[in-house]
Design a protein around this motif. Structure first.
Motif, PDB file in Angstrom:
ATOM      1  N   GLN A  98       4.577  -5.850 -22.041  1.00  0.00           N
ATOM      2  CA  GLN A  98       3.446  -6.503 -22.709  1.00  0.00           C
ATOM      3  C   GLN A  98       3.186  -7.877 -22.089  1.00  0.00           C
ATOM      4  O   GLN A  98       2.046  -8.250 -21.839  1.00  0.00           O
ATOM      5  N   ARG A 101       1.488  -7.412 -18.796  1.00  0.00           N
ATOM      6  CA  ARG A 101       0.067  -7.080 -18.989  1.00  0.00           C
ATOM      7  C   ARG A 101      -0.728  -8.334 -19.355  1.00  0.00           C
ATOM      8  O   ARG A 101      -1.823  -8.561 -18.840  1.00  0.00           O
ATOM      9  N   ASN A 102      -0.157  -9.156 -20.250  1.00  0.00           N
ATOM     10  CA  ASN A 102      -0.835 -10.401 -20.652  1.00  0.00           C
ATOM     11  C   ASN A 102      -0.991 -11.345 -19.464  1.00  0.00           C
ATOM     12  O   ASN A 102      -2.038 -11.971 -19.282  1.00  0.00           O
ATOM     13  N   ASN A 103       0.070 -11.463 -18.634  1.00  0.00           N
ATOM     14  CA  ASN A 103      -0.010 -12.319 -17.445  1.00  0.00           C
ATOM     15  C   ASN A 103      -1.092 -11.834 -16.492  1.00  0.00           C
ATOM     16  O   ASN A 103      -1.832 -12.640 -15.921  1.00  0.00           O
ATOM     17  N   LEU A 104      -1.192 -10.528 -16.315  1.00  0.00           N
ATOM     18  CA  LEU A 104      -2.213  -9.965 -15.437  1.00  0.00           C
ATOM     19  C   LEU A 104      -3.604 -10.272 -15.972  1.00  0.00           C
ATOM     20  O   LEU A 104      -4.500 -10.678 -15.208  1.00  0.00           O
ATOM     21  N   GLN A 105      -3.791 -10.127 -17.283  1.00  0.00           N
ATOM     22  CA  GLN A 105      -5.083 -10.450 -17.889  1.00  0.00           C
ATOM     23  C   GLN A 105      -5.409 -11.931 -17.710  1.00  0.00           C
ATOM     24  O   GLN A 105      -6.551 -12.299 -17.409  1.00  0.00           O
ATOM     25  N   LEU A 106      -4.406 -12.799 -17.893  1.00  0.00           N
ATOM     26  CA  LEU A 106      -4.633 -14.236 -17.721  1.00  0.00           C
ATOM     27  C   LEU A 106      -4.975 -14.580 -16.270  1.00  0.00           C
ATOM     28  O   LEU A 106      -5.855 -15.407 -16.014  1.00  0.00           O
ATOM     29  N   GLU A 108      -6.447 -12.599 -14.143  1.00  0.00           N
ATOM     30  CA  GLU A 108      -7.818 -12.138 -13.935  1.00  0.00           C
ATOM     31  C   GLU A 108      -8.817 -13.114 -14.543  1.00  0.00           C
ATOM     32  O   GLU A 108      -9.858 -13.412 -13.946  1.00  0.00           O
ATOM     33  N   GLU A 109      -8.496 -13.632 -15.718  1.00  0.00           N
ATOM     34  CA  GLU A 109      -9.376 -14.601 -16.392  1.00  0.00           C
ATOM     35  C   GLU A 109      -9.450 -15.893 -15.577  1.00  0.00           C
ATOM     36  O   GLU A 109     -10.525 -16.490 -15.427  1.00  0.00           O
ATOM     37  N   ARG A 112     -11.683 -15.285 -12.633  1.00  0.00           N
ATOM     38  CA  ARG A 112     -13.082 -15.245 -13.071  1.00  0.00           C
ATOM     39  C   ARG A 112     -13.599 -16.654 -13.342  1.00  0.00           C
ATOM     40  O   ARG A 112     -14.720 -17.009 -12.945  1.00  0.00           O
TER      41      ARG A 112
END
Length: 133
Positions: A98, A101-106, A108-109, A112
């Motif tokens: 988890q 996954r959170n690190n990957l989302q961060l 990506e953010e 962006r």
């Protein structure tokens, strides 16, 4: 088995190993100088040998019931701890996945937002040039 009871359950693996090594000795023939005089001294069936093994183990276990119960309780406790450890390891694995996954989302953010920041910086630069600042 009675003479070995003072060793406690430490002796049990030795007894089992001894019986395994003794299994080939269930038939014994003595040969004299004359082949006609050979004698079969011992001939024991597999069932009889297994019966002897079970009887010996039963006598051993019966001779120290409290030790067996303590060992069994210890094994049950160890199994419970093993289950608990496995459950905690699984929870940690899920938490790490988890977190990844959170690190990957961060990440990506962040990527962006960097692109958006560059775009807005370009707009601000254009406005400054057009205003003459």
């Amino acid at each position: 088995m009675t003479p070995f009871l003072h060793w406690g359950l430490k002796f049990l693996p030795f007894a089992v190993a001894w019986f395994k090594r003794a299994k080939p000795c269930t038939a014994l023939t003595i040969y004299d100088h004359d082949p006609d005089l050979r004698r079969l001294v011992l001939d024991e069936s597999d069932e009889t040998f297994e019966s002897r093994v079970l009887t010996a183990m039963f006598q051993f276990i019966r001779g120290m019931p409290l030790e067996v119960v303590k060992s069994r309780s210890g094994l049950a406790l160890a199994a419970a701890y093993d289950k608990k450890i496995a459950m905690i390891e699984e929870e940690n694995k899920i938490a790490l996945e988890q977190r990844d996954r959170n690190n990957l989302q961060l990440e990506e953010e962040i990527a962006r937002l960097k692109i958006e920041n560059e775009r807005l910086s370009g707009i601000v630069q254009s406005v400054r040039i057009s205003v003459g600042v």
